[in-house]
Design an enzyme around this catalytic site. Structure first.
Site, PDB file in Angstrom:
ATOM      1  N   ARG A 240      -8.755  13.011  -8.885  1.00 35.26           N
ATOM      2  CA  ARG A 240      -9.023  12.091  -9.312  1.00 35.26           C
ATOM      3  C   ARG A 240     -10.187  11.410  -9.302  1.00 35.26           C
ATOM      4  O   ARG A 240     -10.931  11.198  -8.756  1.00 35.26           O
ATOM      5  CB  ARG A 240      -8.153  10.787  -8.363  1.00 35.26           C
TER       6      ARG A 240
ATOM      7  N   ARG B 265       3.937  -3.528  -0.247  1.00 35.80           N
ATOM      8  CA  ARG B 265       3.850  -2.268   0.452  1.00 35.80           C
ATOM      9  C   ARG B 265       4.777  -1.861   2.070  1.00 35.80           C
ATOM     10  O   ARG B 265       4.683  -1.036   2.301  1.00 35.80           O
ATOM     11  CB  ARG B 265       2.741  -2.125   0.323  1.00 35.80           C
TER      12      ARG B 265
ATOM     13  N   LYS C  16       1.898   6.095  -9.632  1.00 34.34           N
ATOM     14  CA  LYS C  16       1.748   5.091 -10.169  1.00 34.34           C
ATOM     15  C   LYS C  16       0.925   4.397 -10.699  1.00 34.34           C
ATOM     16  O   LYS C  16       1.455   3.598 -12.183  1.00 34.34           O
ATOM     17  CB  LYS C  16       2.238   4.063  -8.944  1.00 34.34           C
TER      18      LYS C  16
HETATM   19  P1  AMP Z   1      -3.957   1.225  -4.358  1.00 31.82           P
HETATM   20  O1  AMP Z   1      -4.893   0.858  -5.498  1.00 31.82           O
HETATM   21  O2  AMP Z   1      -2.825   0.421  -4.628  1.00 31.82           O
HETATM   22  O3  AMP Z   1      -3.861   2.826  -2.972  1.00 31.82           O
HETATM   23  O4  AMP Z   1      -4.345  -0.061  -2.981  1.00 31.82           O
HETATM   24  C1  AMP Z   1      -5.896   0.832  -2.120  1.00 31.82           C
HETATM   25  C2  AMP Z   1      -5.895  -0.260  -1.026  1.00 31.82           C
HETATM   26  O5  AMP Z   1      -6.132  -1.262  -1.110  1.00 31.82           O
HETATM   27  C3  AMP Z   1      -4.801   0.489  -0.082  1.00 31.82           C
HETATM   28  O6  AMP Z   1      -4.996   1.926   0.551  1.00 31.82           O
HETATM   29  C4  AMP Z   1      -4.714  -0.353   1.035  1.00 31.82           C
HETATM   30  O7  AMP Z   1      -5.491  -0.413   1.771  1.00 31.82           O
HETATM   31  C5  AMP Z   1      -4.841  -1.804   0.168  1.00 31.82           C
HETATM   32  N1  AMP Z   1      -3.677  -2.470  -0.688  1.00 31.82           N
HETATM   33  C6  AMP Z   1      -3.285  -2.242  -1.863  1.00 31.82           C
HETATM   34  N2  AMP Z   1      -2.439  -2.554  -1.810  1.00 31.82           N
HETATM   35  C7  AMP Z   1      -1.467  -3.327  -1.270  1.00 31.82           C
HETATM   36  C8  AMP Z   1      -0.981  -4.135   0.140  1.00 31.82           C
HETATM   37  N3  AMP Z   1       0.467  -4.622  -1.233  1.00 31.82           N
HETATM   38  N4  AMP Z   1      -0.844  -4.727   0.500  1.00 31.82           N
HETATM   39  C9  AMP Z   1      -1.783  -3.936   1.915  1.00 31.82           C
HETATM   40  N5  AMP Z   1      -2.980  -3.291   1.277  1.00 31.82           N
HETATM   41  C10 AMP Z   1      -2.912  -2.814   0.034  1.00 31.82           C
END
Ligand code: AMP
Length: 223
Positions: A131, A92, A17
């Site tokens: 990654r 999410r 993504k």
């Molecule tokens: P990502 O980089 O999008 O994989 O996000 C890393 C971590 O940040 C996730 O595993 C969650 O702990 C937190 N996180 C990011 N976006 C959200 C969201 N929209 N709602 C809740 N937690 C989030």
């Protein structure tokens, strides 16, 4: 369509993504808003939000909705988001999706499209474990290609592996995705906004597929 572009990038962790979102945002000239990037930046700076979010992120759990919704409400209110934005990693949960709609209604900014990057679980685990991110330009230096150097191939910056990309945490992130985020697929399908794109293959192939689908969806007369 007016000249605003409001889009959401949906998909399991490790689906690519972030990499694709950067490209789409550049193409449509809107800011790329990644809640994960914003949270990681807050954790690094040890802000109040960062201190609250850190333990959830470390275990691969979701940060509470209230914190995330507040963060997004603030971010989409910035001047650079006036003509739209690309959301990556948000919403999410269903609660976040509903709050987003309220925020967008106030701004009279309808969602144009929700692009879902569809990838099999095995491929996800393989991609996440290979990654490597750049501290400078934030891009994934490897992007699932299976080759890695010591510095970022894009800008020469220092590379690092995310704390939550460890195998134990990845399993939990996948479960959290299935339980809390996957219901959004049906939700946006019901609103006729979902664009499903096969996320398998090389980064450039996926981008081509994604751009073609977006063009077809947003400007059906062109293609
Ligand atoms: P990502 O980089 O999008 O994989 O996000 C890393 C971590 O940040 C996730 O595993 C969650 O702990 C937190 N996180 C990011 N976006 C959200 C969201 N929209 N709602 C809740 N937690 C989030």
């Amino acid at each position: 369509m007016d000249n605003r572009f409001v889009a959401i990038m949906l998909g399991p962790p490790g689906a690519g993504k972030g990499t694709q979102a950067v490209r789409v945002a550049e193409h449509y000239q809107v800011p790329h808003i990644s809640t994960g990037d914003i949270l990681r930046d807050n954790v690094a700076r040890e802000t109040e939000l960062g201190l609250k979010a850190h333990s959830f992120m470390e275990g691969g759990d979701l940060v509470p909705d209230e914190l995330i919704i507040e963060l997004i409400a603030d971010r989409i209110g910035h001047d650079d988001a006036e003509n739209g934005f690309l959301l990556d990693g948000f919403p999410r949960t269903l609660a976040q999706a509903v709050s987003l709609e309220d925020l967008l209604r106030e701004r009279e900014m309808p969602i144009d499209v929700v692009a879902l990057l569809d990838v099999e679980d095995e491929e996800i685990v393989r991609r996440i474990s290979s990654r490597f991110l750049c501290r400078e330009c934030k891009r994934d230096a490897n992007a699932g290609q299976g080759t890695i150097s010591d510095v970022c191939p894009h800008c020469g910056g220092e590379l690092y592996q995310r704390e939550d990309d460890k195998a134990e945490t990845v399993q939990n992130r996948l479960e959290v995705y299935r339980r809390q985020t996957a219901p959004l697929v049906e939700y946006y399908e019901g609103k006729n906004l979902l664009l499903k794109v096969d996320g398998f293959g090389r980064v450039d192939e996926i981008s081509n597929r994604l751009f073609k689908s977006l063009e077809r969806e947003l400007d059906p007369e062109a293609g």
